[in-house]
Design a protein around this motif. Structure first.
Motif, PDB file in Angstrom:
ATOM      1  N   VAL A 166       0.855  -1.183   0.000  1.00 50.76           N
ATOM      2  CA  VAL A 166       0.000   0.000   0.000  1.00 50.76           C
ATOM      3  C   VAL A 166       0.892   1.235   0.000  1.00 50.76           C
ATOM      4  N   ALA A 167       0.672   2.140  -0.948  1.00 46.82           N
ATOM      5  CA  ALA A 167       1.477   3.356  -1.023  1.00 46.82           C
ATOM      6  C   ALA A 167       1.207   4.235   0.186  1.00 46.82           C
ATOM      7  N   ALA A 168       2.271   4.708   0.818  1.00 43.59           N
ATOM      8  CA  ALA A 168       2.123   5.533   2.012  1.00 43.59           C
ATOM      9  C   ALA A 168       1.446   6.862   1.716  1.00 43.59           C
ATOM     10  N   THR A 169       1.380   7.242   0.429  1.00 46.75           N
ATOM     11  CA  THR A 169       0.762   8.519   0.052  1.00 46.75           C
ATOM     12  C   THR A 169      -0.656   8.339  -0.462  1.00 46.75           C
ATOM     13  N   SER A 170      -1.203   7.124  -0.383  1.00 51.39           N
ATOM     14  CA  SER A 170      -2.524   6.872  -0.949  1.00 51.39           C
ATOM     15  C   SER A 170      -3.626   7.266   0.019  1.00 51.39           C
ATOM     16  N   GLY A 171      -4.807   7.569  -0.541  1.00 51.42           N
ATOM     17  CA  GLY A 171      -5.971   7.859   0.271  1.00 51.42           C
ATOM     18  C   GLY A 171      -6.049   9.304   0.725  1.00 51.42           C
ATOM     19  N   ASN A 172      -7.073   9.590   1.520  1.00 57.39           N
ATOM     20  CA  ASN A 172      -7.248  10.933   2.040  1.00 57.39           C
ATOM     21  C   ASN A 172      -6.360  11.144   3.263  1.00 57.39           C
ATOM     22  N   THR A 173      -6.494  12.313   3.880  1.00 57.82           N
ATOM     23  CA  THR A 173      -5.616  12.665   5.004  1.00 57.82           C
ATOM     24  C   THR A 173      -5.753  11.674   6.158  1.00 57.82           C
ATOM     25  N   ALA A 174      -7.003  11.298   6.490  1.00 61.12           N
ATOM     26  CA  ALA A 174      -7.225  10.371   7.600  1.00 61.12           C
ATOM     27  C   ALA A 174      -6.621   9.004   7.296  1.00 61.12           C
ATOM     28  N   GLN A 175      -6.750   8.539   6.038  1.00 62.70           N
ATOM     29  CA  GLN A 175      -6.206   7.234   5.677  1.00 62.70           C
ATOM     30  C   GLN A 175      -4.686   7.247   5.671  1.00 62.70           C
ATOM     31  N   ARG A 176      -4.092   8.359   5.236  1.00 63.59           N
ATOM     32  CA  ARG A 176      -2.628   8.462   5.268  1.00 63.59           C
ATOM     33  C   ARG A 176      -2.122   8.500   6.706  1.00 63.59           C
ATOM     34  N   SER A 177      -2.840   9.199   7.557  1.00 65.90           N
ATOM     35  CA  SER A 177      -2.448   9.242   8.972  1.00 65.90           C
ATOM     36  C   SER A 177      -2.544   7.859   9.594  1.00 65.90           C
ATOM     37  N   ALA A 185      -7.172   1.990   7.230  1.00 66.96           N
ATOM     38  CA  ALA A 185      -8.407   2.673   7.599  1.00 66.96           C
ATOM     39  C   ALA A 185      -9.603   2.107   6.849  1.00 66.96           C
ATOM     40  N   PRO A 186     -10.821   2.269   7.382  1.00 63.59           N
ATOM     41  CA  PRO A 186     -12.028   1.859   6.654  1.00 63.59           C
ATOM     42  C   PRO A 186     -12.131   2.582   5.308  1.00 63.59           C
ATOM     43  N   ASN A 187     -12.646   1.866   4.319  1.00 66.89           N
ATOM     44  CA  ASN A 187     -12.867   2.410   2.977  1.00 66.89           C
ATOM     45  C   ASN A 187     -11.572   2.798   2.264  1.00 66.89           C
ATOM     46  N   ALA A 188     -10.435   2.228   2.720  1.00 68.54           N
ATOM     47  CA  ALA A 188      -9.177   2.442   2.011  1.00 68.54           C
ATOM     48  C   ALA A 188      -9.153   1.579   0.748  1.00 68.54           C
ATOM     49  N   HIS A 189      -8.593   2.124  -0.327  1.00 66.34           N
ATOM     50  CA  HIS A 189      -8.510   1.410  -1.596  1.00 66.34           C
ATOM     51  C   HIS A 189      -7.069   0.963  -1.838  1.00 66.34           C
ATOM     52  N   ILE A 190      -6.900  -0.293  -2.204  1.00 68.15           N
ATOM     53  CA  ILE A 190      -5.581  -0.833  -2.539  1.00 68.15           C
ATOM     54  C   ILE A 190      -5.686  -1.457  -3.921  1.00 68.15           C
ATOM     55  N   ALA A 191      -4.969  -0.892  -4.885  1.00 69.60           N
ATOM     56  CA  ALA A 191      -4.999  -1.400  -6.256  1.00 69.60           C
ATOM     57  C   ALA A 191      -3.743  -2.221  -6.522  1.00 69.60           C
ATOM     58  N   VAL A 192      -3.927  -3.424  -7.044  1.00 67.61           N
ATOM     59  CA  VAL A 192      -2.813  -4.314  -7.387  1.00 67.61           C
ATOM     60  C   VAL A 192      -2.993  -4.757  -8.832  1.00 67.61           C
ATOM     61  N   GLN A 193      -1.970  -4.575  -9.654  1.00 69.47           N
ATOM     62  CA  GLN A 193      -2.044  -4.999 -11.052  1.00 69.47           C
ATOM     63  C   GLN A 193      -1.183  -6.230 -11.259  1.00 69.47           C
ATOM     64  N   ARG A 194      -1.782  -7.252 -11.859  1.00 71.34           N
ATOM     65  CA  ARG A 194      -1.086  -8.474 -12.234  1.00 71.34           C
ATOM     66  C   ARG A 194      -1.543  -8.867 -13.635  1.00 71.34           C
ATOM     67  N   GLU A 195      -0.569  -9.044 -14.532  1.00 69.85           N
ATOM     68  CA  GLU A 195      -0.878  -9.346 -15.929  1.00 69.85           C
ATOM     69  C   GLU A 195      -1.831  -8.275 -16.460  1.00 69.85           C
ATOM     70  N   ASP A 196      -2.967  -8.681 -17.047  1.00 70.14           N
ATOM     71  CA  ASP A 196      -3.916  -7.696 -17.564  1.00 70.14           C
ATOM     72  C   ASP A 196      -5.100  -7.492 -16.620  1.00 70.14           C
ATOM     73  N   LEU A 197      -4.894  -7.784 -15.339  1.00 66.51           N
ATOM     74  CA  LEU A 197      -5.938  -7.609 -14.336  1.00 66.51           C
ATOM     75  C   LEU A 197      -5.569  -6.484 -13.365  1.00 66.51           C
ATOM     76  N   VAL A 198      -6.571  -5.716 -12.977  1.00 66.40           N
ATOM     77  CA  VAL A 198      -6.417  -4.761 -11.881  1.00 66.40           C
ATOM     78  C   VAL A 198      -7.352  -5.211 -10.761  1.00 66.40           C
ATOM     79  N   LEU A 199      -6.789  -5.501  -9.602  1.00 61.16           N
ATOM     80  CA  LEU A 199      -7.572  -5.927  -8.445  1.00 61.16           C
ATOM     81  C   LEU A 199      -7.662  -4.753  -7.485  1.00 61.16           C
ATOM     82  N   LEU A 200      -8.884  -4.277  -7.240  1.00 62.73           N
ATOM     83  CA  LEU A 200      -9.099  -3.150  -6.344  1.00 62.73           C
ATOM     84  C   LEU A 200      -9.756  -3.660  -5.062  1.00 62.73           C
ATOM     85  N   TYR A 201      -8.972  -3.672  -3.973  1.00 60.33           N
ATOM     86  CA  TYR A 201      -9.469  -4.072  -2.666  1.00 60.33           C
ATOM     87  C   TYR A 201      -9.939  -2.831  -1.916  1.00 60.33           C
TER      88      TYR A 201
END
Length: 492
Positions: A166-177, A185-201
């Motif tokens: 997870v990128a330390a600079t991702s999300g809003n201020t509360a999520q970065r903190s 944090a709740p409602n945090a988004h984590i994007a992972v790309q593998r091959e031609d797929l993007v998985l958004l958790y």
């Protein structure tokens, strides 16, 4: 824009932990129907010997790869069991890993389709988990998804487990903190790309914080998961000590793992009567004893010096530093210290004791008197706790609507509706037995109460005296509160 978006139900079977095949690693590929787990010795060999993976990646990625090998051919919709077994395996290696429920969207860039799995509102249907579960590793800011191949879009690529940072600079201020504190944090988004797929958790809301670990079936199977996790960590240790691998593993920042490598050396483990692995380990007088990995903790740390007390907690004034003071008041994380029986410093009596110490102090001036008080202690006293002054309290109040709840990582203090304190702490069997026997716990809450002073590796009366002296000073300064709280074995 994706051509279509649809949601498929995600239902994961629970409590299918490896038993007879716990120690088996498949050596030959076998064809299984879609929806089955598939291990890959080729991927393991590439991870260990290619030299391309960073040392911490070699450590964090091998356990889920080995778990897939152990479960080769089994149904893939077992995300809860996978997360729980890996949680205990990582813990045995000194790596914190929290099971987390997530929503998952998979975008196929080849077709333009986006399909949603998991659920933003996960739920249990008897022993079936309607949702998806992964692990959060706060030390490295990584997620681990061991069962992602249960989804057909991923399965066709045979990617193995997904481990993404997870990128330390991702999300809003509360999520970065939150990330800076090691929290997802709740409602945090984590994007992972593998091959031609993007998985958004996407992490679910706070109300689902204990949805996975608090289920009665998960708690009932905790010992089976733990033993499977210990065996998994034992297998991983055998790979990490191989020539050409061990030097890179020792470059990873995991002292517990390094200590285990020193303790087991090059001896081969043997299964005991129950099928669990034990390593011949040299003990103090030169003799060897066959020990399970969780039994050699003291041996592995025998040369660790006694730790000193950390710095005094920070103090924020509620008037002059309102923003940071407010953040402290909202933070339920604490240090904790457990005693199987109360002593004079902790109020006396016959109950087991837990001392919760907030991470920082907040001071405020009371109107009229001009007296400065610690806001967190004053707050908990205002809702029923008694001040723990220099003299023993005449009566320690019983707060019947409150509870002490055990989780997989420690203990929590709740009132009738919300958490007041959360502590990650090892819970000794003696303390648990006393809590079960009495059905109550004596709880002390307050800053500078000695709980943040770490346990000495070897019995250390000096450390005990420092804890007692600090708690005595807290009682004198009015920063400690006490109550009797009902004990609950698990979160609801």
């Amino acid at each position: 824009m994706p051509k279509s978006k649809r949601r498929k139900p995600a239902k994961n079977r629970a409590h299918t932990v490896p038993r007879k095949n716990t120690s088996r690693i498949p050596t030959a590929p076998t064809r299984y129907a879609a929806g089955r787990l598939k291990g890959s010795m080729e991927q393991i060999a590439e991870l260990l010997f290619s030299g391309q993976a960073a040392p911490d990646t070699v450590v964090e990625l091998l356990p889920p790869m080995l778990w897939l090998g152990h479960m080769h051919g089994q149904p893939a919709n077992v995300c809860v069991d996978a997360s729980m077994v890996l949680h205990y395996a990582y813990a045995e290696l000194g790596i914190t890993a929290h099971p987390r429920a997530v929503d998952l969207m998979i975008e196929d860039q080849r077709t333009g389709q986006t399909i949603a799995y998991g659920r933003p509102d996960p739920a249990w249907e008897d022993t079936t988990f309607a949702g998806h579960c992964i692990l959060w590793l706060p030390g490295s800011l990584r997620i681990v998804d061991a069962t992602v191949e249960q989804y057909p879009e991923v399965r066709r690529h045979r990617l193995g487990p997904i481990v993404g940072r997870v990128a330390a600079t991702s999300g809003n201020t509360a999520q970065r903190s939150a990330l800076q504190r090691g929290e997802l944090a709740p409602n945090a988004h984590i994007a992972v790309q593998r091959e031609d797929l993007v998985l958004l958790y996407t992490t679910v809301g706070n109300e689902f914080d204990q949805i996975v670990t608090g289920h009665p079936g998960v708690i009932a199977n905790a010992e089976q998961h733990r033993l499977a996790g210990i065996d998994l960590a034992s297998h991983a240790l055998m790979f990490w000590r191989l020539p050409g691998v061990v030097d890179r593993v020792r470059a990873a920042p995991y002292p517990r793992l390094h200590a285990l490598l020193d303790a087991v050396g090059t001896t081969d483990p043997v299964p005991d009567d129950t099928g669990h692995l034990r390593f011949p380990v040299s003990v103090g007088d030169g003799t060897e004893v066959a020990l399970r990995l969780d039994d050699i903790t003291a041996t592995a740390h025998r040369d660790t010096p006694s730790p000193s007390a950390p710095a005094e907690p920070q103090v924020f004034d509620i008037l002059t530093d309102r923003r940071r003071a407010a953040a402290v008041l909202e933070d339920v994380r604490t240090h904790a210290r457990l005693l199987a029986v109360a002593d004079e410093a902790t109020g006396g009596g016959h109950l087991p004791v837990i001392v919760f110490e907030p991470l920082a102090a907040v001071v405020m001036t009371t109107p009229g008197t001009g007296r400065r008080v610690e806001a967190q202690a004053a707050g908990i006293i205002s809702v029923g706790f008694a001040p723990l002054g220099p003299a023993a309290p005449v009566r320690v109040p019983l707060l019947s609507r409150w509870s002490i709840r055990r989780t997989l990582t420690g203990l929590q203090l709740w009132d009738h509706a919300a958490k007041w304190a959360v502590a990650e702490v090892a819970v000794p069997t003696e303390w648990l037995s006393a809590a079960h026997r009495h059905g109550q716990v004596q709880v002390i809450y307050g800053v500078n109460t000695g709980a943040r002073i770490p346990e000495a590796t070897n019995p250390d009366t000096y450390t005990d005296r420092r804890r007692t002296d600090e708690l005595t000073a807290a009682r004198r300064h009015g920063t400690a509160a006490i109550a009797r709280i009902p004990y609950r074995a698990s979160t609801p």
